[in-house]
Design an enzyme around this catalytic site. Structure first.
Site, PDB file in Angstrom:
ATOM      1  N   VAL B  12       0.795  -1.204  -0.039  1.00  0.00           N
ATOM      2  CA  VAL B  12       0.042  -0.081  -0.008  1.00  0.00           C
ATOM      3  C   VAL B  12       0.963   1.239   0.061  1.00  0.00           C
ATOM      4  O   VAL B  12       0.712   2.160  -0.912  1.00  0.00           O
ATOM      5  CB  VAL B  12      -0.765   0.128   1.279  1.00  0.00           C
ATOM      6  CG1 VAL B  12      -1.753   1.293   1.320  1.00  0.00           C
ATOM      7  CG2 VAL B  12      -1.836  -1.260   1.181  1.00  0.00           C
ATOM      8  N   LYS B 201     -14.756  -4.873   8.634  1.00  0.00           N
ATOM      9  CA  LYS B 201     -15.245  -3.846   7.599  1.00  0.00           C
ATOM     10  C   LYS B 201     -16.736  -3.457   7.779  1.00  0.00           C
ATOM     11  O   LYS B 201     -17.243  -2.578   7.594  1.00  0.00           O
ATOM     12  CB  LYS B 201     -14.839  -4.357   6.199  1.00  0.00           C
ATOM     13  CG  LYS B 201     -13.536  -4.608   5.922  1.00  0.00           C
ATOM     14  CD  LYS B 201     -13.222  -5.262   4.619  1.00  0.00           C
ATOM     15  CE  LYS B 201     -11.778  -5.158   4.214  1.00  0.00           C
ATOM     16  NZ  LYS B 201     -11.359  -6.287   3.252  1.00  0.00           N
TER      17      LYS B 201
END
Lengths: 414, 414
Positions: B12, B201
């Site tokens: 990332v 999530k």
């Protein structure tokens, strides 16, 4: 406290008024502000005499501009007089929110310019995709991407008609009539079925995505009025659907932009979008394909987008809005990549047509008469390195054989 | 000029660094600002000695805090030491952007609180759905909606495994191995396959959607480790797929929240999401169903979301961020609506099991042994007015007949 005036009190307008009322408490809690609907411009006071909001209705546009209004919501539709009113509102330093794709496609650049010069914001999330949050996603969430392409179903009316033709074997006329009866199509459906509505939306979307002005008048536009049940038979025979697709795509240094009926795989993301739903597929170089789906029109979906623009303005009052003063794009109306196409050759001279097709196209899959029983037609799926070559070959074929009409339709395989 | 420091330089982190570089000119033009990556914290300098950014790498966290940094990007993952670093950054009045779902699900409320108290912003778009712009859409674009429900595929690894099991008839073990070989699954896949990743999530998504804190530890979590090929045969026989579905839904005054394998129609929006893709369906009272689809992970999709958070902070520096300090929600783990379920009764006493099932459930479609050939199993699709009644009936059945195990799976028909 934020004062809102509204132009128009039809479907969208009354939806917005209802959302303002419904979200009062939540807004007070979350953004510590109060929204007041202070004025609504209507054409006919008599028509609204039963309305709860009768005391704030007016027929006089000067009442709107006289007041201490922060945000003007334009919900009248059409280019005139919306254009003049929005322009005046911006010049008087009022923020403006509109759902009006015609107005933005026609005058968006100029109006955004006026807004920026006057330190106010013009927002139009609802103008594309109704309640689907596509413009904000494009301009804010995908800001780190170079957008490579857009493929979208942007008009719910035509998608409804095509769905009914495909799934229920209706003729175009029957499906249009049903859409009108169900309120999905206007009495005069021209703007939808001719593809103009989708082209205006594609113009807004492409202009934001590619950061160059894609004038809707430069877009290649083919509506759905020529689509017949036999087109669906050919498509379905290959496992495809027909959708009115808006495509914007970088090709070399220009932008290919078209609205036309295209064959897409039955099971693809866009092939599965049915009835009045819209879908927008964005291909960004970092994010890959992202798809947004939802109702592209209707009272509350549209009001939902207008309302989010209002809240956005309240939360970011001092921010500059979207910039739109891009250079005019070079718009291309010919597809430059290798692709398959359906050709339907209307001719009494079937043998010559078949010979001509197979001679001109190295890849040529001829659909025999027996399958769908058209006496005066030869159809074929052909492959061509680009659309210019295809068009030249079609011309050659036309010269070679005795034929009335050659109809072509793109076939997207991915 | 905006100075950015980054914690972590893995997948990332390097994606974000690349996007910052790539978008330099565009940012200068569009937002009249320059982004400078000034410091990057790494664990092992040696590992990055070939990097172009070698001169800004450091092993010392104090270098990060000492500098004149505006925004800290946390791209290290895991709760510790990310939690401590992010907390310190916020207290030092640095804005923070993170992609770290574990951190936000665990400490999001507290960290947002610290951010608000210090007049800075904490953003975490990339923590849910990778590059799909879902959190901003929820909190800004759908602000006029009461969210009624969420149904989502939030974990790409498990969706890849289930796709392979369904389409290519692989066993769970084979599909997991393939996912690991292709880099979609970790060597230790527990957090994915047990459903924890999706639950974290869902906790973030539901907390924002319902404006009440949905603690991930209160979510009912079932992973995919118990799914076998026979489950797929039963599902496919009815035209269904099996997906690891995260569901958040208002039921009376509580929020139903679960992550579990659910049967959904093959041709439904969620049934068609394949391999590593994610999809999030939001049902808002104004907008209706809106669906967001895209890659839920990966270097550039995730970096795309992180980058948009950075730009957002630059453009709205003075704005307060998301509020997250909601009250703890009452979370419900039982589905309260009428629904169909698949029951698989593992028993040698097939006749008693069939009799028991048909007696207990007025709607009961028994799948005969001949179809999939399991000698010691009776399977049935049953309907139950809610899950509590279903569970009671399962208990009764268990007492009545001699059986080893009864497995249930929800079947969503819409």
């Amino acid at each position: 406290m934020t004062c809102i005036a509204m132009l128009g009190y039809g479907t969208v307008g009354s939806g917005v008024a209802e959302l303002i009322l419904k979200n009062k408490n939540r807004l007070r809690k979350n953004i510590k502000d109060e929204l007041i609907l202070s004025n609504v411009l209507v054409r006919n006071l008599e028509k609204h005499k039963e309305s709860d909001n009768i005391n704030i209705l007016t027929k006089d546009i000067e009442d709107i501009f006289r007041g201490n209004v922060d945000i003007v919501v334009e919900a009248m539709g059409g280019v005139n007089p919306a254009y003049e009113y929005v322009k005046r509102a911006l010049q008087l330093k009022k923020h403006v929110v509109t759902a009006n794709k015609d107005l933005i496609a026609e005058h968006g650049g100029e109006l955004l310019d006026i807004a920026n010069k006057n330190g106010v914001v013009l927002r139009f999330e609802a103008s594309v995709g109704g309640g689907i949050p596509i413009l904000k996603s494009l301009s804010e969430c995908l800001v780190g991407n170079n957008i490579k392409g857009i493929k979208a179903i942007l008009n719910g009316t035509t998608n409804f008609i095509l769905s009914k033709m495909s799934k229920e074997n209706m003729s175009y006329e029957e499906a249009l009539k049903l859409a009108q009866d169900m309120g999905f199509a206007e009495a005069n459906p021209e703007s939808d079925v001719m593809g103009y509505d989708a082209a205006r939306k594609l113009s807004i979307l492409s202009t934001m995505a590619f950061e160059e002005k894609v004038n809707w008048k430069n877009i290649k536009i083919n509506g759905i009025t020529d689509i017949d049940t036999v087109d669906f038979q050919y498509a379905q025979g290959e496992g495809f659907e027909i959708k009115l697709l808006a495509i914007g795509e970088y090709q070399d240094n220009s932008i290919y932009a078209s609205v036309s009926p295209v064959m897409v795989r039955k099971n693809s993301t866009l092939g599965r979008i049915e009835n009045e739903y819209n879908a927008i597929l964005i291909d960004g170089d970092a994010v890959g394909d992202v798809v947004f789906t939802g109702k592209g029109a209707g009272m509350f979906p549209t009001a939902s987008a207008v309302f989010s623009d209002i809240v956005d303005i309240i939360q970011n009052k001092k921010e500059k809005g979207i910039l739109f003063d891009y250079n005019e794009a070079s718009v291309d109306t010919l597809w430059r990549k290798e692709n398959k196409w359906l050709l339907r050759v209307n001719t009494r001279n079937r043998v010559d047509a078949m010979a001509g097709l197979s001679e001109l196209f190295p890849y040529c899959k001829i659909i025999t008469k027996g399958m769908y029983g058209l006496e005066d037609e030869v159809a074929a799926f052909v492959k061509s390195e680009n659309e210019a070559v295809l068009d030249r070959n079609i011309e050659t074929l036309r010269e070679k054989i005795d034929c009335n009409n050659i109809k072509k339709m793109m076939m997207l395989e991915d």
